[in-house]
Design an enzyme around this catalytic site. Structure first.
Site, PDB file in Angstrom:
ATOM      1  N   GLY A  26       0.811  -1.211   0.000  1.00 45.75           N
ATOM      2  CA  GLY A  26       0.000   0.000   0.000  1.00 45.75           C
ATOM      3  C   GLY A  26       0.846   1.262   0.000  1.00 45.75           C
ATOM      4  N   ASN A  28       4.006   1.556  -0.941  1.00 43.76           N
ATOM      5  CA  ASN A  28       4.742   1.658  -2.200  1.00 43.76           C
ATOM      6  C   ASN A  28       3.854   2.186  -3.322  1.00 43.76           C
ATOM      7  OD1 ASN A  28       6.940   0.553  -0.886  1.00 43.76           O
ATOM      8  ND2 ASN A  28       6.653  -1.496  -1.725  1.00 43.76           N
ATOM      9  N   ASN A 169      -0.355 -10.372 -11.555  1.00 44.51           N
ATOM     10  CA  ASN A 169       0.801 -10.730 -12.366  1.00 44.51           C
ATOM     11  C   ASN A 169       0.536 -12.121 -12.957  1.00 44.51           C
ATOM     12  OD1 ASN A 169       1.360 -12.636 -10.342  1.00 44.51           O
ATOM     13  ND2 ASN A 169       3.000 -11.412  -9.429  1.00 44.51           N
ATOM     14  N   THR A 205       0.157  -8.213 -15.623  1.00 44.42           N
ATOM     15  CA  THR A 205       1.533  -7.733 -15.770  1.00 44.42           C
ATOM     16  C   THR A 205       2.445  -8.942 -15.942  1.00 44.42           C
ATOM     17  OG1 THR A 205       1.789  -7.641 -13.353  1.00 44.42           O
ATOM     18  CG2 THR A 205       1.128  -5.627 -14.471  1.00 44.42           C
ATOM     19  N   ARG A 209       7.671  -9.588 -20.676  1.00 48.64           N
ATOM     20  CA  ARG A 209       6.720  -9.765 -21.779  1.00 48.64           C
ATOM     21  C   ARG A 209       5.676  -8.654 -21.815  1.00 48.64           C
ATOM     22  NH1 ARG A 209       6.078 -16.322 -21.503  1.00 48.64           N
ATOM     23  NH2 ARG A 209       5.677 -15.862 -19.312  1.00 48.64           N
ATOM     24  N   GLY A 236       5.651  -4.276  -9.415  1.00 46.54           N
ATOM     25  CA  GLY A 236       4.192  -4.338  -9.427  1.00 46.54           C
ATOM     26  C   GLY A 236       3.564  -3.151  -8.721  1.00 46.54           C
ATOM     27  N   ASP A 237       4.152  -2.747  -7.601  1.00 52.16           N
ATOM     28  CA  ASP A 237       3.629  -1.594  -6.874  1.00 52.16           C
ATOM     29  C   ASP A 237       3.802  -0.314  -7.688  1.00 52.16           C
ATOM     30  OD1 ASP A 237       3.041  -3.282  -4.771  1.00 52.16           O
ATOM     31  OD2 ASP A 237       4.906  -2.876  -3.709  1.00 52.16           O
TER      32      ASP A 237
END
Length: 296
Positions: A26, A28, A169, A205, A209, A236-237
């Site tokens: 959260g 991040n 992801n 995500t 790729r 990801g964050d």
């Protein structure tokens, strides 16, 4: 710890370096949205321990002026142990601590902040009941909702009815769809399965790729921006925070994901999950790299 490779079961490795830094999904994501130019309000729950002031000082020092810190008398502040290898890959074990004690009353007290928002984003480090109530509140107030389904839990399925956009992801998308994702074609099938189950837009995500977007009508693929990966822990964050910021500025889902991809590519070039790039660097990367959105 920084290690040249991840340890095997029962093995002890000598780490080259060990550091302690701020984080939490959260926090991040809030920092990423802030760096991407959004006005934000960040809320969490922490313990009354040695990490209490560390967490507060982090949020205050990075310039997030609007935040709510609830305190638990029973649990410690959430923390994680993160291994980073020479390829910049990571392995994480986290303890949510006080984040799992958010109450209905805590969420109700945040309702006016939610009502004032354009976008509301949550992840799975908080307890399910509070997360669900917050999403219901945002949905009722017609605020765009984003769920980052990490750390993975099968409880994600109970939240999808209250979500506009879900951002798994590859691993999380596989768990949500029951499909193995080895390529873009697999990702398309998984995204459509997730959409049909939750009736929400899906962004998968996929690291090198890129990212796959499906909104129920059209698929789009965004190839990865080139980056020299140092630490992928906060990728990801970074993506999710920048995505929320771009949507709040009025960008379309695909254009917002494209911007978020550029933002995340810069984040992996920095050490530490909470080390997010400045907006000027993102604009420069977009101009330097001709990454074209592919729709089909």
């Amino acid at each position: 710890p920084k290690v040249y490779r991840f340890p095997n079961e029962g093995e002890t490795l000598v780490a080259r370096e060990t550091t302690m830094g701020p984080g939490g999904k959260g926090a991040n994501q809030a920092l990423a949205a802030h760096r991407a130019g959004a006005q934000i309000h960040f809320a969490c729950k922490i313990g009354r321990d040695q990490f209490n002031h560390f967490a507060r000082n982090h949020i205050e020092s990075i310039g997030i002026g609007s935040f709510t810190f609830y305190e638990s008398e029973l649990s410690t502040t959430g923390c994680a142990v993160i291994y980073v290898n020479d390829e910049g890959e990571n392995m994480i074990a986290m303890s949510p601590g006080a984040n799992h004690e958010l109450s209905d009353n805590d969420i109700i007290q945040l309702s006016h902040f939610i009502a004032e928002s354009d976008v509301f984003i949550v992840q799975m480090e908080n307890n399910l009941a509070a997360t669900q109530l917050a999403l219901k509140c945002a949905q009722k107030m017609q605020v765009t909702t984003i769920l980052n389904p990490a750390p993975w839990s099968s409880d994600v399925a109970t939240l999808l009815p209250f979500v506009d956009i879900v951002t798994p992801n590859e691993t999380e998308a596989s768990a949500m769809s029951g499909m193995v994702i080895d390529n873009i074609s697999d990702a398309v099938k998984a995204a459509k399965h997730i959409y049909n189950a939750g009736q929400c837009s899906v962004i998968i995500t996929m690291g090198k790729r890129g990212a796959l977007i499906y909104d129920g009508q059209q698929c789009a693929h965004i190839p990865a921006f080139s980056a020299v990966a140092v630490d992928t822990t906060g990728a990801g964050d970074a993506f999710n925070g920048a995505l929320a910021a771009a949507l709040a500025k009025g960008e379309s889902l695909v254009k917002a994901a494209w911007y978020a991809s550029a933002f995340a590519s810069l984040a992996v070039e920095k050490e530490g999950a909470a080390n997010m790039p400045d907006i000027s660097l993102v604009d420069a990367r977009i101009q330097q790299q001709n990454v074209a959105i592919q729709t089909f």
